[in-house]
Design a protein around this motif. Structure first.
Motif, PDB file in Angstrom:
ATOM      1  N   ALA A 119      -2.620 -21.580  10.741  1.00 20.88           N
ATOM      2  CA  ALA A 119      -3.173 -21.284   9.362  1.00 20.88           C
ATOM      3  C   ALA A 119      -1.849 -21.567   8.509  1.00 20.88           C
ATOM      4  N   PRO A 120      -2.028 -22.189   7.421  1.00 24.74           N
ATOM      5  CA  PRO A 120      -0.868 -22.718   6.356  1.00 24.74           C
ATOM      6  C   PRO A 120      -0.172 -21.306   5.880  1.00 24.74           C
ATOM      7  N   GLY A 121       0.849 -21.618   5.394  1.00 17.56           N
ATOM      8  CA  GLY A 121       1.408 -20.641   4.342  1.00 17.56           C
ATOM      9  C   GLY A 121       2.582 -19.899   5.134  1.00 17.56           C
ATOM     10  N   PRO A 122       3.400 -19.215   4.401  1.00 14.96           N
ATOM     11  CA  PRO A 122       4.593 -18.340   4.732  1.00 14.96           C
ATOM     12  C   PRO A 122       4.129 -17.024   5.287  1.00 14.96           C
ATOM     13  N   TRP A 123       5.290 -16.155   5.563  1.00 17.80           N
ATOM     14  CA  TRP A 123       4.995 -14.997   6.140  1.00 17.80           C
ATOM     15  C   TRP A 123       4.301 -14.033   5.146  1.00 17.80           C
ATOM     16  N   LEU A 124       3.464 -13.312   5.582  1.00 14.11           N
ATOM     17  CA  LEU A 124       2.764 -12.402   4.625  1.00 14.11           C
ATOM     18  C   LEU A 124       3.462 -10.871   4.913  1.00 14.11           C
ATOM     19  N   ARG A 125       4.039 -10.407   3.813  1.00 15.63           N
ATOM     20  CA  ARG A 125       4.642  -9.112   4.005  1.00 15.63           C
ATOM     21  C   ARG A 125       4.170  -7.816   3.080  1.00 15.63           C
ATOM     22  N   SER A 126       4.288  -7.008   3.688  1.00 18.78           N
ATOM     23  CA  SER A 126       3.974  -5.518   2.855  1.00 18.78           C
ATOM     24  C   SER A 126       4.727  -4.379   3.354  1.00 18.78           C
ATOM     25  N   GLY A 127       5.652  -3.826   2.635  1.00 17.51           N
ATOM     26  CA  GLY A 127       6.449  -2.819   3.326  1.00 17.51           C
ATOM     27  C   GLY A 127       7.111  -3.052   4.878  1.00 17.51           C
ATOM     28  N   GLY A 128       6.571  -2.234   5.636  1.00 17.07           N
ATOM     29  CA  GLY A 128       7.260  -2.492   7.151  1.00 17.07           C
ATOM     30  C   GLY A 128       6.277  -3.872   7.750  1.00 17.07           C
ATOM     31  N   LEU A 129       5.264  -4.177   7.282  1.00 13.58           N
ATOM     32  CA  LEU A 129       4.200  -5.073   7.910  1.00 13.58           C
ATOM     33  C   LEU A 129       4.751  -6.547   7.530  1.00 13.58           C
ATOM     34  N   ALA A 130       4.843  -7.462   8.547  1.00  9.29           N
ATOM     35  CA  ALA A 130       5.009  -8.889   8.462  1.00  9.29           C
ATOM     36  C   ALA A 130       4.035  -9.518   9.355  1.00  9.29           C
ATOM     37  N   LEU A 131       3.527 -10.799   8.635  1.00  7.74           N
ATOM     38  CA  LEU A 131       2.567 -11.469   9.680  1.00  7.74           C
ATOM     39  C   LEU A 131       2.963 -12.859   9.636  1.00  7.74           C
ATOM     40  N   ASP A 132       2.975 -13.732  10.621  1.00  8.13           N
ATOM     41  CA  ASP A 132       3.288 -15.202  10.685  1.00  8.13           C
ATOM     42  C   ASP A 132       1.782 -15.742  10.735  1.00  8.13           C
ATOM     43  N   ARG A 137       1.844 -14.004  14.540  1.00  5.58           N
ATOM     44  CA  ARG A 137       2.553 -12.889  15.150  1.00  5.58           C
ATOM     45  C   ARG A 137       2.437 -11.872  14.086  1.00  5.58           C
ATOM     46  N   ALA A 138       2.453 -10.617  14.484  1.00  7.15           N
ATOM     47  CA  ALA A 138       2.299  -9.321  13.519  1.00  7.15           C
ATOM     48  C   ALA A 138       3.455  -8.529  13.952  1.00  7.15           C
ATOM     49  N   LEU A 139       4.275  -8.032  12.993  1.00  4.16           N
ATOM     50  CA  LEU A 139       5.345  -7.208  13.336  1.00  4.16           C
ATOM     51  C   LEU A 139       5.239  -5.722  12.445  1.00  4.16           C
ATOM     52  N   ARG A 140       5.425  -4.793  12.865  1.00  8.58           N
ATOM     53  CA  ARG A 140       5.513  -3.135  11.937  1.00  8.58           C
ATOM     54  C   ARG A 140       7.091  -2.725  12.060  1.00  8.58           C
ATOM     55  N   ASP A 141       7.820  -2.728  11.197  1.00 10.80           N
ATOM     56  CA  ASP A 141       9.142  -2.267  11.391  1.00 10.80           C
ATOM     57  C   ASP A 141       9.906  -3.105  12.548  1.00 10.80           C
ATOM     58  N   GLY A 142       9.667  -4.544  12.371  1.00 10.57           N
ATOM     59  CA  GLY A 142      10.212  -5.384  13.549  1.00 10.57           C
ATOM     60  C   GLY A 142       9.578  -5.274  14.775  1.00 10.57           C
ATOM     61  N   TRP A 211     -15.545   4.968  -1.193  1.00 14.56           N
ATOM     62  CA  TRP A 211     -16.749   5.669  -1.192  1.00 14.56           C
ATOM     63  C   TRP A 211     -17.947   4.672  -1.690  1.00 14.56           C
ATOM     64  N   GLY A 212     -18.837   4.317  -0.800  1.00 13.47           N
ATOM     65  CA  GLY A 212     -20.022   3.492  -1.502  1.00 13.47           C
ATOM     66  C   GLY A 212     -19.869   2.114  -1.774  1.00 13.47           C
ATOM     67  N   VAL A 213     -18.519   1.741  -1.488  1.00 16.09           N
ATOM     68  CA  VAL A 213     -18.131   0.272  -1.638  1.00 16.09           C
ATOM     69  C   VAL A 213     -17.620  -0.367  -0.504  1.00 16.09           C
ATOM     70  N   GLY A 214     -16.495   0.028   0.171  1.00  9.29           N
ATOM     71  CA  GLY A 214     -15.825  -0.704   1.384  1.00  9.29           C
ATOM     72  C   GLY A 214     -14.474  -0.326   1.366  1.00  9.29           C
ATOM     73  N   TYR A 215     -13.446  -1.261   1.479  1.00  7.26           N
ATOM     74  CA  TYR A 215     -12.321  -0.878   1.844  1.00  7.26           C
ATOM     75  C   TYR A 215     -11.258  -1.516   0.770  1.00  7.26           C
ATOM     76  N   ARG A 216      -9.974  -0.949   0.670  1.00  7.99           N
ATOM     77  CA  ARG A 216      -9.075  -1.507  -0.013  1.00  7.99           C
ATOM     78  C   ARG A 216      -7.614  -1.189   0.593  1.00  7.99           C
ATOM     79  N   PHE A 217      -6.924  -2.430   0.445  1.00  5.35           N
ATOM     80  CA  PHE A 217      -5.667  -2.222   1.116  1.00  5.35           C
ATOM     81  C   PHE A 217      -4.559  -2.113  -0.181  1.00  5.35           C
ATOM     82  N   ASP A 218      -3.763  -1.000   0.259  1.00  2.60           N
ATOM     83  CA  ASP A 218      -2.865  -0.733  -0.877  1.00  2.60           C
ATOM     84  C   ASP A 218      -1.309  -0.952  -0.236  1.00  2.60           C
ATOM     85  N   PRO A 219      -0.595  -2.069  -1.156  1.00  4.30           N
ATOM     86  CA  PRO A 219       0.451  -2.345  -0.406  1.00  4.30           C
ATOM     87  C   PRO A 219       1.705  -1.369  -0.589  1.00  4.30           C
ATOM     88  N   ALA A 220       1.640  -0.441  -1.669  1.00  2.45           N
ATOM     89  CA  ALA A 220       2.612   0.433  -1.775  1.00  2.45           C
ATOM     90  C   ALA A 220       2.275   1.765  -0.925  1.00  2.45           C
TER      91      ALA A 220
END
Length: 244
Positions: A119-132, A137-142, A211-220
């Motif tokens: 998949a194209p694109g740079p690393w995806l990061r949020s807090g301690g999560l990092a995906l290449d 590759r997926a990392l959590r706090d390294g 509830w009643g809708v689905g899921y949400r990812f909260d980066p903070a």
């Protein structure tokens, strides 16, 4: 291909062979584990009910040697069987009786996600999560996260769409590539992903249920878990009766 029914194994192997796959057939669980240890397969089509060792244990043992895509075959339409298969890390499942053509399509879909073009694109990061995305590759706090193919794709999708509420139908369409299917597949994968990325999966701060809708990812990280209510207090709601 692991199935103790010679007729099913012959038909499925024939369809996979005509689709261009090299198929190795075994008829019981211990033989499957031994064969996988000698020659790592690109993907395993695995029957749930096997002599000597059931498909769930076979899946666990094969995965001990590293990630391998698994398409599980279940003889019954029992939801518990399907969820068990997904919970041990199966990437997809097909319920018997099934169309061999459908199985071939499912195999192709799983392989595209596991071994297709990076998949194209740079690393995806949020807090301690990092995906290449390129190296998958997926990392959590390294530290490396042991994600299945679908778990990786689901987390990557969440990271690309922070703060947005998404229903299970949309997730199934955009992450799995299916226009229809059993929505409990999404529910199980969200639960498994929470177990790997949340400090307290019972009080998730990253992947919230709306509830009643689905899921949400909260980066903070969402609300303080000391004051937040559990994301799911009613198992029936998370299974889909209330549209979680």
């Amino acid at each position: 291909m692991v199935d103790d029914d010679p007729t099913v194994a012959e038909v499925v192997a024939g369809y996979l062979d005509r689709a261009g796959f090299a198929v190795d057939r075994v008829a019981d669980g211990p033989s499957a584990v031994d064969r996988a240890a000698v020659a790592r397969p690109d993907l395993v089509v695995l029957d749930l009910m096997l002599p000597g060792m059931d498909g769930l244990e076979v899946c666990r043992r094969i995965r001990e040697g590293g990630p391998v895509p698994v398409v599980m075959l279940t003889a019954r339409g029992d939801e518990d069987d399907r969820i068990l298969g997904l919970e041990v890390g199966a990437d997809d499942y097909v319920t018997k009786p099934f169309s061999p053509r459908e199985l071939v399509l499912r195999v192709e879909s799983v392989l595209r996600r596991s071994g297709g073009a990076p998949a194209p694109g740079p690393w995806l990061r949020s807090g301690g999560l990092a995906l290449d995305p390129a190296a998958r590759r997926a990392l959590r706090d390294g530290r490396e996260l042991p994600l299945t193919i679908r778990e990786f794709d689901l987390l990557a999708f969440f990271l690309r769409h922070p703060g947005r509420v998404m229903g299970r139908e949309e997730l199934m369409r955009r992450v799995w590539g299916w226009e229809f299917g059993d929505l409990s597949t999404v529910t199980v994968h969200v639960r498994r992903l929470r177990e790997k990325v949340e400090d307290d999966p019972a009080r998730p701060r990253l992947i919230s249920t709306v509830w009643g809708v689905g899921y949400r990812f909260d980066p903070a990280g969402g609300p303080d878990p000391a004051t937040a209510a559990p994301a799911v207090s009613d198992p029936a709601a998370e299974a889909g009766e209330v549209g979680a």
